[in-house]
Write a protein that holds these residues in place. Structure first.
Motif, mmCIF file in Angstrom:
data_model
loop_
_atom_site.group_PDB
_atom_site.id
_atom_site.type_symbol
_atom_site.label_atom_id
_atom_site.label_comp_id
_atom_site.label_asym_id
_atom_site.label_seq_id
_atom_site.Cartn_x
_atom_site.Cartn_y
_atom_site.Cartn_z
ATOM 1 N N CYS A 45 0.837 -1.188 0.000
ATOM 2 C CA CYS A 45 0.000 0.000 0.000
ATOM 3 C C CYS A 45 0.877 1.245 0.000
ATOM 4 O O CYS A 45 1.221 1.772 1.038
ATOM 5 N N GLU A 46 1.242 1.725 -1.185
ATOM 6 C CA GLU A 46 2.183 2.822 -1.311
ATOM 7 C C GLU A 46 1.510 4.176 -1.498
ATOM 8 O O GLU A 46 2.101 5.189 -1.202
ATOM 9 N N ALA A 47 0.328 4.192 -2.039
ATOM 10 C CA ALA A 47 -0.242 5.464 -2.476
ATOM 11 C C ALA A 47 -1.733 5.506 -2.216
ATOM 12 O O ALA A 47 -2.522 5.711 -3.106
ATOM 13 N N MET A 48 -2.123 5.326 -0.969
ATOM 14 C CA MET A 48 -3.528 5.125 -0.642
ATOM 15 C C MET A 48 -4.474 6.183 -1.197
ATOM 16 O O MET A 48 -5.594 5.878 -1.529
ATOM 17 N N SER A 49 -4.050 7.420 -1.321
ATOM 18 C CA SER A 49 -4.995 8.453 -1.711
ATOM 19 C C SER A 49 -4.827 8.908 -3.162
ATOM 20 O O SER A 49 -5.513 9.818 -3.588
ATOM 21 N N GLU A 50 -3.936 8.299 -3.916
ATOM 22 C CA GLU A 50 -3.692 8.733 -5.280
ATOM 23 C C GLU A 50 -4.682 8.055 -6.222
ATOM 24 O O GLU A 50 -4.677 6.837 -6.358
ATOM 25 N N LYS A 51 -5.500 8.860 -6.891
ATOM 26 C CA LYS A 51 -6.500 8.312 -7.811
ATOM 27 C C LYS A 51 -5.994 8.469 -9.244
ATOM 28 O O LYS A 51 -5.614 9.556 -9.669
ATOM 29 N N LEU A 52 -6.007 7.372 -9.978
ATOM 30 C CA LEU A 52 -5.554 7.345 -11.358
ATOM 31 C C LEU A 52 -6.722 6.986 -12.269
ATOM 32 O O LEU A 52 -7.620 6.251 -11.885
ATOM 33 N N TYR A 79 -2.812 2.248 -5.482
ATOM 34 C CA TYR A 79 -3.498 3.345 -6.155
ATOM 35 C C TYR A 79 -4.978 3.023 -6.296
ATOM 36 O O TYR A 79 -5.358 1.873 -6.487
ATOM 37 N N GLU A 80 -5.782 4.049 -6.226
ATOM 38 C CA GLU A 80 -7.202 3.906 -6.547
ATOM 39 C C GLU A 80 -7.334 4.144 -8.042
ATOM 40 O O GLU A 80 -6.823 5.144 -8.557
ATOM 41 N N VAL A 81 -7.986 3.239 -8.737
ATOM 42 C CA VAL A 81 -8.039 3.299 -10.194
ATOM 43 C C VAL A 81 -9.481 3.354 -10.672
ATOM 44 O O VAL A 81 -10.321 2.574 -10.232
ATOM 45 N N VAL A 82 -9.748 4.292 -11.575
ATOM 46 C CA VAL A 82 -11.019 4.334 -12.297
ATOM 47 C C VAL A 82 -10.698 4.159 -13.776
ATOM 48 O O VAL A 82 -9.579 4.433 -14.210
ATOM 49 N N GLU A 83 -11.680 3.714 -14.530
ATOM 50 C CA GLU A 83 -11.439 3.350 -15.926
ATOM 51 C C GLU A 83 -12.478 3.949 -16.862
ATOM 52 O O GLU A 83 -13.598 4.229 -16.450
ATOM 53 N N ALA A 84 -12.068 4.064 -18.116
ATOM 54 C CA ALA A 84 -12.978 4.476 -19.182
ATOM 55 C C ALA A 84 -12.544 3.775 -20.463
ATOM 56 O O ALA A 84 -11.357 3.517 -20.672
ATOM 57 N N ALA A 85 -13.515 3.493 -21.331
ATOM 58 C CA ALA A 85 -13.255 2.733 -22.554
ATOM 59 C C ALA A 85 -13.051 3.608 -23.790
ATOM 60 O O ALA A 85 -12.684 3.097 -24.843
ATOM 61 N N ASP A 86 -13.277 4.908 -23.684
ATOM 62 C CA ASP A 86 -13.011 5.815 -24.799
ATOM 63 C C ASP A 86 -12.786 7.215 -24.247
ATOM 64 O O ASP A 86 -12.965 7.465 -23.057
ATOM 65 N N GLY A 87 -12.376 8.107 -25.116
ATOM 66 C CA GLY A 87 -12.028 9.450 -24.685
ATOM 67 C C GLY A 87 -13.184 10.241 -24.092
ATOM 68 O O GLY A 87 -13.016 10.944 -23.095
ATOM 69 N N ALA A 88 -14.368 10.123 -24.690
ATOM 70 C CA ALA A 88 -15.522 10.865 -24.167
ATOM 71 C C ALA A 88 -15.871 10.385 -22.760
ATOM 72 O O ALA A 88 -16.104 11.193 -21.848
ATOM 73 N N GLN A 89 -15.875 9.081 -22.582
ATOM 74 C CA GLN A 89 -16.140 8.518 -21.257
ATOM 75 C C GLN A 89 -15.013 8.902 -20.290
ATOM 76 O O GLN A 89 -15.259 9.210 -19.123
#
Length: 145
Positions: A18-25, A47-57
């Motif tokens: 757990c190196e970067a608990m508050s860093e959202k990517l 890292y906390e990670v969120v994703e999107a499948a295209d540029g608009a998203q």
């Protein structure tokens, strides 16, 4: 950290690095397998990670989640990486976010063209996945400095 100890990170998953608990990517890539691989490795490193499948998203996810770093594929449907970057840079709340280009382009001059477009750095696919957490740390450290 003592070897063998596990911690819950921001993702809610058990994590021993757990190196970067508050860093959202934010990962924006139209290939689900790429997103899953990046997410799994980066979440393992805290890292906390969120994703999107295209540029608009990706643009909408950036507005909602305010990430500190965006890994942005260049070639995608709906809105490509260059158009997505331009929109991020126009947004007063997101214009300062670090944006790293992800691309399978490997032609001479591509790095220069990508950096000239306003990307903070460039990562060529296939990504050396074991080096990814260290690169992310470097990018985030340069953001602070």
């Amino acid at each position: 950290m003592t070897a063998g100890f596990f911690h819950f990170c921001a993702t809610g998953r058990i994590n021993k690095k757990c190196e970067a608990m508050s860093e959202k990517l934010l990962i924006v890539d139209d290939t689900e397998m790429n997103r899953r691989l990046f997410r799994d490795v980066l979440e393992y490193h805290g890292y906390e990670v969120v994703e999107a499948a295209d540029g608009a998203q990706g643009l909408e996810m950036a507005k909602i989640h305010n990430p500190v770093l965006v890994l942005l594929d260049i070639q995608m449907p709906v809105m490509d990486g260059f158009d997505t970057l331009a929109a991020l840079r126009k947004d007063p709340f997101l214009k300062g976010v670090k944006v790293i280009a992800l691309t399978s382009f490997a032609m001479r001059g591509d790095r220069e063209r990508i950096l000239a477009a306003g990307f903070d750095d460039y990562l060529s696919k296939p990504v050396a996945i074991l080096e990814l957490p260290g690169k992310v740390r470097e990018w985030l450290k340069s953001r602070e400095g």
